[in-house]
Design a protein around this motif. Sequence first.
Motif, PDB file in Angstrom:
ATOM      1  N   SER A 178      37.808  14.334  15.399  1.00 45.49           N
ATOM      2  CA  SER A 178      38.709  13.922  16.474  1.00 45.49           C
ATOM      3  C   SER A 178      39.131  15.143  17.274  1.00 45.49           C
ATOM      4  CB  SER A 178      39.939  13.208  15.908  1.00 45.49           C
ATOM      5  OG  SER A 178      40.692  14.078  15.089  1.00 45.49           O
ATOM      6  N   GLN A 179      39.470  14.901  18.541  1.00 40.61           N
ATOM      7  CA  GLN A 179      39.916  16.009  19.388  1.00 40.61           C
ATOM      8  C   GLN A 179      40.690  15.456  20.581  1.00 40.61           C
ATOM      9  OE1 GLN A 179      37.182  19.305  19.742  1.00 40.61           O
ATOM     10  NE2 GLN A 179      37.772  19.673  21.855  1.00 40.61           N
ATOM     11  N   LEU A 180      41.673  16.219  21.022  1.00 40.35           N
ATOM     12  CA  LEU A 180      42.420  15.892  22.234  1.00 40.35           C
ATOM     13  C   LEU A 180      41.701  16.532  23.411  1.00 40.35           C
ATOM     14  CD1 LEU A 180      45.081  14.656  23.419  1.00 40.35           C
ATOM     15  CD2 LEU A 180      46.071  16.948  23.186  1.00 40.35           C
ATOM     16  N   LEU A 181      41.277  15.716  24.377  1.00 40.80           N
ATOM     17  CA  LEU A 181      40.550  16.204  25.544  1.00 40.80           C
ATOM     18  C   LEU A 181      41.375  15.989  26.803  1.00 40.80           C
ATOM     19  CD1 LEU A 181      36.962  14.766  24.823  1.00 40.80           C
ATOM     20  CD2 LEU A 181      37.915  16.972  24.122  1.00 40.80           C
ATOM     21  N   GLN A 190      42.420  14.624  37.451  1.00 41.95           N
ATOM     22  CA  GLN A 190      43.630  14.105  36.821  1.00 41.95           C
ATOM     23  C   GLN A 190      43.906  14.870  35.523  1.00 41.95           C
ATOM     24  OE1 GLN A 190      45.342   9.797  35.150  1.00 41.95           O
ATOM     25  NE2 GLN A 190      43.222  10.009  35.754  1.00 41.95           N
ATOM     26  N   LEU A 191      45.164  15.247  35.339  1.00 39.06           N
ATOM     27  CA  LEU A 191      45.595  15.903  34.104  1.00 39.06           C
ATOM     28  C   LEU A 191      45.916  14.806  33.091  1.00 39.06           C
ATOM     29  CD1 LEU A 191      47.875  18.560  35.786  1.00 39.06           C
ATOM     30  CD2 LEU A 191      45.692  19.003  34.651  1.00 39.06           C
ATOM     31  N   ARG A 192      44.890  14.300  32.462  1.00 39.07           N
ATOM     32  CA  ARG A 192      45.023  13.159  31.557  1.00 39.07           C
ATOM     33  C   ARG A 192      44.467  13.537  30.195  1.00 39.07           C
ATOM     34  NH1 ARG A 192      45.774   7.858  33.069  1.00 39.07           N
ATOM     35  NH2 ARG A 192      45.406   6.266  31.468  1.00 39.07           N
ATOM     36  N   GLU A 193      45.337  13.567  29.190  1.00 40.15           N
ATOM     37  CA  GLU A 193      44.914  13.933  27.843  1.00 40.15           C
ATOM     38  C   GLU A 193      44.705  12.670  27.011  1.00 40.15           C
ATOM     39  OE1 GLU A 193      46.665  18.200  26.722  1.00 40.15           O
ATOM     40  OE2 GLU A 193      48.226  16.699  27.080  1.00 40.15           O
ATOM     41  N   ARG A 194      43.549  12.582  26.379  1.00 38.62           N
ATOM     42  CA  ARG A 194      43.210  11.431  25.542  1.00 38.62           C
ATOM     43  C   ARG A 194      42.657  11.913  24.214  1.00 38.62           C
ATOM     44  NH1 ARG A 194      45.282   6.786  27.901  1.00 38.62           N
ATOM     45  NH2 ARG A 194      43.746   5.513  26.807  1.00 38.62           N
TER      46      ARG A 194
END
Length: 405
Positions: A178-181, A190-194
């Motif tokens: 798993s990783q936060l991208l 867009q500054l969107r972390e998923r």
Amino acid sequence: MNSIELFTGAGGLALGTHQAGFRHRGLVEWDEDACDTLRKNASAKAVPGIEHWRIHHTDVRLLPFDMFGNGDIDLVAGGAPCQPFSLGGKHRAQDDSRNMFPEFARAVRELQPRAFILENVKGLLRTSFSDYFEYIKLQLTYPTVTKKHAEDWTEHRARLEKVHTRGRFPGVHYNVVSQLLNAANYGVPQLRERVFIVGFRADTGLEWSFPEPTHSEDALLWDKYITGAYWKRHGLRQRSSEKGVALSGVRMRDLEDGEPIKTKPWVTIRDAIADMPTPRADRESKEFSNHRLMPGAKVYPGHTGSPIDMPSKTLKAGVHGVPGGENMIAFEDGSVRYLTVREAARVQSFPDAWHFEGAWSEVMRQLGNAVPVGLAEVVAKSVAAKLEGAGAAPAHSETSFTRDD
């Protein structure tokens, strides 16, 4: 390669996996407006190859996954409803009736794909949810170790931990990472972390890691304040290092004296909408669908819009209507306006041919819940390349079962 898509929404992840080369056997979504969006785009052939998409408007909990085939599904993908874990939601997590992680695990258990891609909000990584996040990953690692009838999730997790620490397991299991991208680091404006959770069935023997970022803020700052290439590209006078950028002299020297920047610049809102006409409130654009101005945008504390010369802040779905602060453009003269649906779609990297069905607030909710197409495609292409390189692999013969140890 065959795939199924769960919790499809407006189609962000589904488009990304489709463009990566996966052929969807079915797309599952319970929201009527989102299903209308998917059906209309499929019938209009908005993107080549989607005319054969089969959209299932149903509660995933009622779905028998064997209807999609037995043993020939390469990928299960989905973005489980994020509200139970969202910073903007009620934070009920595993106690929320919308928690669909168990259903994703059931799909993996019953279909036993060669790989899966699951994504969700950054809030899933909060300390208060850490135990449940580990539980999600353990369920996906050993999907055939099912929860007993009278067992709560903490008891099930403890049993899974015993299986995991033993270090050997004869049944179907997955190698899970798993990783936060941050979408901006992969060319999305867009500054969107998923959070992405990706797994490969262990018997494939495949090794995989998340793709490296291709874009960066440093590269954007270099283009703006050292070479001026950003402003030249837009036919504008070069700006100084204004307060909003918060560039210190030390940061500037680091950029000037450091190693060459190998990444591309972050894509800004101005980059994303530069070729579009200024929207009007009295009529929709003839060139771009869903491009009409919604009046009434206002600045208030904590909601100041997204600067036009930076990637957008994270678009949000909102619990009570459209959250204006995150869904506004902030111009240099201090004025603000709402992003149109089409502009928001570009911020989410949907193709212009993708039309959205429903009222403005409903469509913006669809967009706020979506996975950026560009980010989904980057991850899915990396997974597809690994699967294609391995060739076809036989499905594991195990079916679901429960272990007592």
